[in-house]
Motif scaffolding. Structure first.
Motif, PDB file in Angstrom:
ATOM      1  N   GLU A 189      25.209  43.068  35.350  1.00 21.46           N
ATOM      2  CA  GLU A 189      25.468  43.771  36.609  1.00 21.46           C
ATOM      3  C   GLU A 189      24.785  43.068  37.779  1.00 21.46           C
ATOM      4  OE1 GLU A 189      27.429  46.250  37.142  1.00 21.46           O
ATOM      5  OE2 GLU A 189      27.944  46.801  35.081  1.00 21.46           O
ATOM      6  N   ARG A 190      23.520  42.702  37.595  1.00 19.04           N
ATOM      7  CA  ARG A 190      22.778  42.050  38.669  1.00 19.04           C
ATOM      8  C   ARG A 190      23.358  40.665  38.969  1.00 19.04           C
ATOM      9  NH1 ARG A 190      18.275  41.869  36.358  1.00 19.04           N
ATOM     10  NH2 ARG A 190      17.642  43.982  36.855  1.00 19.04           N
ATOM     11  N   ARG A 191      23.712  39.936  37.915  1.00 15.58           N
ATOM     12  CA  ARG A 191      24.256  38.591  38.100  1.00 15.58           C
ATOM     13  C   ARG A 191      25.599  38.629  38.831  1.00 15.58           C
ATOM     14  NH1 ARG A 191      20.801  34.272  37.457  1.00 15.58           N
ATOM     15  NH2 ARG A 191      21.853  32.433  36.665  1.00 15.58           N
ATOM     16  N   ASN A 192      26.440  39.581  38.443  1.00 15.17           N
ATOM     17  CA  ASN A 192      27.741  39.696  39.093  1.00 15.17           C
ATOM     18  C   ASN A 192      27.611  40.135  40.540  1.00 15.17           C
ATOM     19  OD1 ASN A 192      29.288  38.904  36.879  1.00 15.17           O
ATOM     20  ND2 ASN A 192      29.390  40.963  36.040  1.00 15.17           N
ATOM     21  N   ARG A 193      26.643  41.039  40.830  1.00 16.63           N
ATOM     22  CA  ARG A 193      26.450  41.459  42.213  1.00 16.63           C
ATOM     23  C   ARG A 193      25.981  40.280  43.077  1.00 16.63           C
ATOM     24  NH1 ARG A 193      25.592  46.087  44.998  1.00 16.63           N
ATOM     25  NH2 ARG A 193      27.367  46.732  43.729  1.00 16.63           N
ATOM     26  N   ILE A 194      25.051  39.497  42.555  1.00 14.34           N
ATOM     27  CA  ILE A 194      24.596  38.312  43.283  1.00 14.34           C
ATOM     28  C   ILE A 194      25.760  37.362  43.529  1.00 14.34           C
ATOM     29  CG2 ILE A 194      23.133  36.256  43.151  1.00 14.34           C
ATOM     30  CD1 ILE A 194      21.127  37.932  41.568  1.00 14.34           C
ATOM     31  N   LEU A 195      26.614  37.191  42.516  1.00 11.58           N
ATOM     32  CA  LEU A 195      27.762  36.296  42.632  1.00 11.58           C
ATOM     33  C   LEU A 195      28.714  36.767  43.722  1.00 11.58           C
ATOM     34  CD1 LEU A 195      29.418  33.900  41.597  1.00 11.58           C
ATOM     35  CD2 LEU A 195      30.396  35.421  39.859  1.00 11.58           C
ATOM     36  N   LEU A 196      29.001  38.077  43.755  1.00 10.87           N
ATOM     37  CA  LEU A 196      29.911  38.602  44.772  1.00 10.87           C
ATOM     38  C   LEU A 196      29.317  38.473  46.169  1.00 10.87           C
ATOM     39  CD1 LEU A 196      31.337  41.811  43.058  1.00 10.87           C
ATOM     40  CD2 LEU A 196      32.530  39.678  43.522  1.00 10.87           C
ATOM     41  N   ASP A 197      28.006  38.699  46.284  1.00  7.48           N
ATOM     42  CA  ASP A 197      27.348  38.523  47.586  1.00  7.48           C
ATOM     43  C   ASP A 197      27.471  37.077  48.058  1.00  7.48           C
ATOM     44  OD1 ASP A 197      26.656  41.168  47.613  1.00  7.48           O
ATOM     45  OD2 ASP A 197      24.597  40.862  46.923  1.00  7.48           O
ATOM     46  N   MET A 198      27.306  36.140  47.123  1.00  5.83           N
ATOM     47  CA  MET A 198      27.431  34.723  47.479  1.00  5.83           C
ATOM     48  C   MET A 198      28.850  34.398  47.935  1.00  5.83           C
ATOM     49  SD  MET A 198      25.195  33.005  44.398  1.00  5.83           S
ATOM     50  CE  MET A 198      25.515  31.324  44.926  1.00  5.83           C
ATOM     51  N   VAL A 199      29.839  34.950  47.221  1.00  2.00           N
ATOM     52  CA  VAL A 199      31.240  34.675  47.572  1.00  2.00           C
ATOM     53  C   VAL A 199      31.558  35.217  48.957  1.00  2.00           C
ATOM     54  CG1 VAL A 199      33.633  35.204  46.976  1.00  2.00           C
ATOM     55  CG2 VAL A 199      32.009  34.586  45.181  1.00  2.00           C
ATOM     56  N   SER A 201      29.510  35.848  51.386  1.00  2.00           N
ATOM     57  CA  SER A 201      28.765  35.084  52.390  1.00  2.00           C
ATOM     58  C   SER A 201      29.455  33.755  52.676  1.00  2.00           C
ATOM     59  CB  SER A 201      27.332  34.845  51.917  1.00  2.00           C
ATOM     60  OG  SER A 201      26.612  34.072  52.836  1.00  2.00           O
ATOM     61  N   MET A 202      29.908  33.074  51.628  1.00  2.00           N
ATOM     62  CA  MET A 202      30.566  31.781  51.820  1.00  2.00           C
ATOM     63  C   MET A 202      31.884  31.926  52.573  1.00  2.00           C
ATOM     64  SD  MET A 202      29.860  29.514  48.373  1.00  2.00           S
ATOM     65  CE  MET A 202      29.909  30.805  47.148  1.00  2.00           C
ATOM     66  N   VAL A 203      32.651  32.962  52.236  1.00  2.39           N
ATOM     67  CA  VAL A 203      33.952  33.152  52.884  1.00  2.39           C
ATOM     68  C   VAL A 203      33.779  33.577  54.336  1.00  2.39           C
ATOM     69  CG1 VAL A 203      36.067  34.526  52.861  1.00  2.39           C
ATOM     70  CG2 VAL A 203      35.140  33.641  50.719  1.00  2.39           C
ATOM     71  N   ARG A 204      32.804  34.479  54.588  1.00  2.00           N
ATOM     72  CA  ARG A 204      32.591  34.965  55.955  1.00  2.00           C
ATOM     73  C   ARG A 204      32.105  33.863  56.892  1.00  2.00           C
ATOM     74  NH1 ARG A 204      29.386  40.706  55.126  1.00  2.00           N
ATOM     75  NH2 ARG A 204      31.182  41.992  54.542  1.00  2.00           N
ATOM     76  N   ASN A 205      31.243  33.009  56.398  1.00  2.09           N
ATOM     77  CA  ASN A 205      30.592  32.011  57.254  1.00  2.09           C
ATOM     78  C   ASN A 205      31.309  30.665  57.237  1.00  2.09           C
ATOM     79  OD1 ASN A 205      27.892  33.335  58.210  1.00  2.09           O
ATOM     80  ND2 ASN A 205      28.040  33.844  56.048  1.00  2.09           N
ATOM     81  N   ASN A 214      38.659  32.089  45.073  1.00  2.05           N
ATOM     82  CA  ASN A 214      38.399  31.648  43.707  1.00  2.05           C
ATOM     83  C   ASN A 214      37.573  30.364  43.685  1.00  2.05           C
ATOM     84  OD1 ASN A 214      40.453  30.131  44.775  1.00  2.05           O
ATOM     85  ND2 ASN A 214      41.794  30.269  42.987  1.00  2.05           N
ATOM     86  N   LYS A 215      37.764  29.505  44.701  1.00  2.00           N
ATOM     87  CA  LYS A 215      36.946  28.289  44.795  1.00  2.00           C
ATOM     88  C   LYS A 215      35.495  28.651  45.111  1.00  2.00           C
ATOM     89  CE  LYS A 215      40.546  25.635  44.260  1.00  2.00           C
ATOM     90  NZ  LYS A 215      40.765  24.893  42.996  1.00  2.00           N
ATOM     91  N   ALA A 216      35.315  29.620  46.016  1.00  2.00           N
ATOM     92  CA  ALA A 216      33.966  30.081  46.341  1.00  2.00           C
ATOM     93  C   ALA A 216      33.314  30.729  45.126  1.00  2.00           C
ATOM     94  CB  ALA A 216      34.020  31.072  47.499  1.00  2.00           C
ATOM     95  N   LEU A 217      34.112  31.432  44.335  1.00  2.00           N
ATOM     96  CA  LEU A 217      33.606  32.080  43.132  1.00  2.00           C
ATOM     97  C   LEU A 217      33.078  31.050  42.133  1.00  2.00           C
ATOM     98  CD1 LEU A 217      33.545  35.076  42.113  1.00  2.00           C
ATOM     99  CD2 LEU A 217      35.568  34.527  40.785  1.00  2.00           C
ATOM    100  N   LYS A 218      33.850  30.026  41.885  1.00  2.00           N
ATOM    101  CA  LYS A 218      33.423  28.977  40.953  1.00  2.00           C
ATOM    102  C   LYS A 218      32.219  28.206  41.488  1.00  2.00           C
ATOM    103  CE  LYS A 218      37.996  28.327  38.873  1.00  2.00           C
ATOM    104  NZ  LYS A 218      39.136  27.400  38.652  1.00  2.00           N
ATOM    105  N   THR A 219      32.177  28.022  42.820  1.00  2.00           N
ATOM    106  CA  THR A 219      31.019  27.354  43.423  1.00  2.00           C
ATOM    107  C   THR A 219      29.757  28.182  43.229  1.00  2.00           C
ATOM    108  OG1 THR A 219      32.449  26.331  45.089  1.00  2.00           O
ATOM    109  CG2 THR A 219      30.079  26.415  45.569  1.00  2.00           C
ATOM    110  N   GLY A 220      29.893  29.512  43.409  1.00  2.00           N
ATOM    111  CA  GLY A 220      28.741  30.399  43.206  1.00  2.00           C
ATOM    112  C   GLY A 220      28.225  30.336  41.786  1.00  2.00           C
TER     113      GLY A 220
END
Length: 414
Positions: A189-199, A201-205, A214-220
Motif C-alpha cells: 500500500e505504501r509503495r503504491n501510494r508513493i508510486l502514484l504520487d511520483m506519477v 508529480s511528473m505529469v503535473r510538472n 504509463n511512461k511516468a509509471l515505469k520511470t517511477g
C-alpha cells in the motif's frame, strides 16, 4: 399572692420562650439560606462543567466530521485527477496496472493491464521471470480481497476465482487482508501510494500529454528500485553476493541479554549479532588492531585541573562506536535471512559489528579524523587526550574506548 406571682412568672416565661422561638427560627432560616446558596453555587459549577464537556465533545465531533469530509473530498479529487489521467488516452491503451513487490528487498515489478481480469496473466509472467532470473520459487502472495485476487464470497465461504485457483494449484500460500485494513499489507500500500504520487508529480510538472502516464509509471518504478528506504537501507539490487576469490567468510553468533533495573525487574531484552573474530587472520581479514587508551595518570591531571579551576565536566557515551569498517569483511548468512536456494551466498558488511578484531582500531581512526576537523589538537604524551583553545575558552576531551569526558571553562546552562 402566690397565684398572682405564678401568673406573672408564667407570662414572663411564655414571652421568653416566644422570643427564643423567633430567634431560633431566624438562625435556622439563616443557616438554611446559606446552605442553599452553597448548594446553588456547587450545582452551578457542576452544570457549567457538564456544559463545557458537552461543548467540547460537540466541537470535537464537528471537527472530526469536517476532517473526514475534507479527506473524502481530497481523495475524490485525487481519484478524479487519476481517472482523468488514465482515461485521457486512446481506447486501445492500458487503463490499469498491477505491482508485485518482494517483501524482503522491496523490489517492484509492474505490469500494465487493459482490464482487471488480466491480473492472472500478469502474475504468470511475473512468476516465470522470477524463476528464470532469480532461480527462486514464489511461496507466499499477500493481497486484498479484490475480486480479481480473491474471487467471490458466498454463504459457503470463498468461491475461488481463476487467480486464486492458480495459486492453489501451484502450492503458493495466499494471505488476504481483512476488509478496511490496508495496513495489513502496508508494504504494498505504501509503495503504491508513493508510486502514484511520483506519477502525478511528473505529469503535473511536465509539458507531456497525460496519455504518457504509463511512461511516468515505469520511470517511477525504475527510480524506486534504485533508491534505498528507511525500512531497507540497501537498494533492491543490493542483496546477498558471491564470496570473492581470496576472501574468507567469518562466522557469527547471537548474544542475548536481559537488562534489569535497580529493583531487579526486567526492563528490556537485547539481542546482538557478534562476529567470531577469533577466526580472523592477520594481513588477510585485517591489517591493524591497535587502539590507544587514555592513561589513568593523565586522567588524574585533567580531574585536578577541573577541581582547581572549577571547570564544567560532562560525560558522554558513544552508542555506535564500533560500526566503522574499512576492509572488506564477509560473514555467513545470519539466522532469519538464510536462503536454501543460495547457501553459497554471503553478506558483505557495510558497517562493523562487535567481535571483529579491527573494530576498535577503525573506531579510533574515525574518531580522530572527525574530532581533529573540529579544531581539537591531540596531546603528544597521550593520544586519547585532545585540547581546543578559542580565545579565553578552553576545552579538554578525554577518550576512553567509547566513553568521552569533556572539561571546559564554558558554563553551560541547563
Amino acid at each position: 399572692m402566690l397565684k398572682v406571682m405564678k401568673q406573672e412568672l408564667s407570662g414572663e416565661l411564655k414571652e421568653e420562650l416566644d422570643t427564643m422561638k423567633e430567634e431560633l427560627k431566624e438562625e435556622l432560616k439563616k443557616e438554611m439560606t446559606e446552605e442553599l446558596d452553597i448548594m446553588k453555587e456547587e450545582l452551578k459549577e457542576e452544570l457549567k462543567q457538564e456544559l463545557k464537556e458537552e461543548l467540547k465533545e460537540e466541537l470535537k465531533k464537528e471537527k472530526t466530521e469536517e476532517l473526514d469530509t475534507m479527506k473524502e473530498e481530497l481523495m475524490e479529487e485525487m481519484k478524479r485527477e487519476l481517472e482523468d489521467m488514465l482515461y485521457g488516452m486512446d481506447a486501445h491503451g492500458q487503463k490499469y496496472f498491477i505491482t508485485f513487490i518482494d517483501d524482503y528487498s522491496r523490489y517492484m515489478n509492474i505490469y500494465l493491464l487493459h482490464n482487471k481480469n488480466e491480473a492472472l496473466d500478469a502474475f504468470k509472467a511475473f512468476k516465470v521471470e522470477v524463476e528464470n532470473q532469480c532461480g527462486k520459487q514464489i511461496k507466499i502472495v499477500r493481497s486484498d480481497r479484490g475480486g480479481e485476487y480473491y474471487g467471490r464470497y458466498t454463504e459457503n465461504g470463498q468461491a475461488l476465482g481463476p487467480y486464486a485457483k492458480f495459486l492453489q494449484e501451484h502450492g503458493i500460500v495466499t494471505q488476504y487482508t481483512m476488509p478496511g485494513s490496508p495496513n495489513q499489507n502496508d508494504v504494498a500500500e505504501r509503495r503504491n501510494r508513493i508510486l502514484l504520487d511520483m506519477v502525478q508529480s511528473m505529469v503535473r510538472n511536465s509539458n507531456l500529454p497525460k496519455s504518457l502516464w504509463n511512461k511516468a509509471l515505469k520511470t517511477g518504478v525504475y527510480i524506486l528500485n534504485r533508491v534505498p528506504s528507511k525500512a531497507v537501507p540497501k537498494t533492491p539490487f543490493e542483496s546477498f553476493k558471491e564470496l570473492p576469490n581470496g576472501m574468507k567468510v567469518i562466522g557469527w553468533k547471537w548474544v542475548f541479554n536481559t537488562k534489569r533495573d535497580s529493583l531487579g525487574n526486567i526492563k528490556r531484552y537485547k539481542a546482538r549479532l557478534v562476529a567470531k573474530g577469533f577466526t580472523q587472520k592477520e594481513r588477510i581479514d585485517y591489517i591493524e588492531t591497535f587502539s590507544p587508551v587514555s592513561k589513568k595518570d593523565f586522567l588524574r591531571v585533567i580531574l585536578a585541573l577541573v577541581a582547581y579551576f572549577d571547570l564544567e565536566l560532562h560525560q558522554m557515551d558513544v552508542k555506535k562506536s564500533f560500526l566503522v569498517v574499512e576492509e572488506e569483511v564477509y560473514i555467513k548468512q545470519p539466522e532469519g535471512f538464510f536462503s536454501n536456494d543460495g547457501e553459497h551466498l554471503v553478506c558483505k558488511l557495510k558497517k562493523s559489528i562487535y567481535g571483529l578484531k579491527q573494530a576498535s582500531h577503525q573506531w579510533y581512526l574515525k574518531f580522530h579524523g572527525i574530532i581533529s576537523s573540529f579544531g581539537f589538537v591531540e596531546n603528544h604524551m597521550d593520544q586519547c587526550i585532545y585540547q581546543k583553545v578559542s580565545g579565553s575558552k578552553i576545552c579538554f576531551l578525554i577518550l576512553y574506548v567509547d566513553d568521552i569526558l569533556l572539561a571546559t571553562n564554558v558554563k553551560v546552562s541547563t
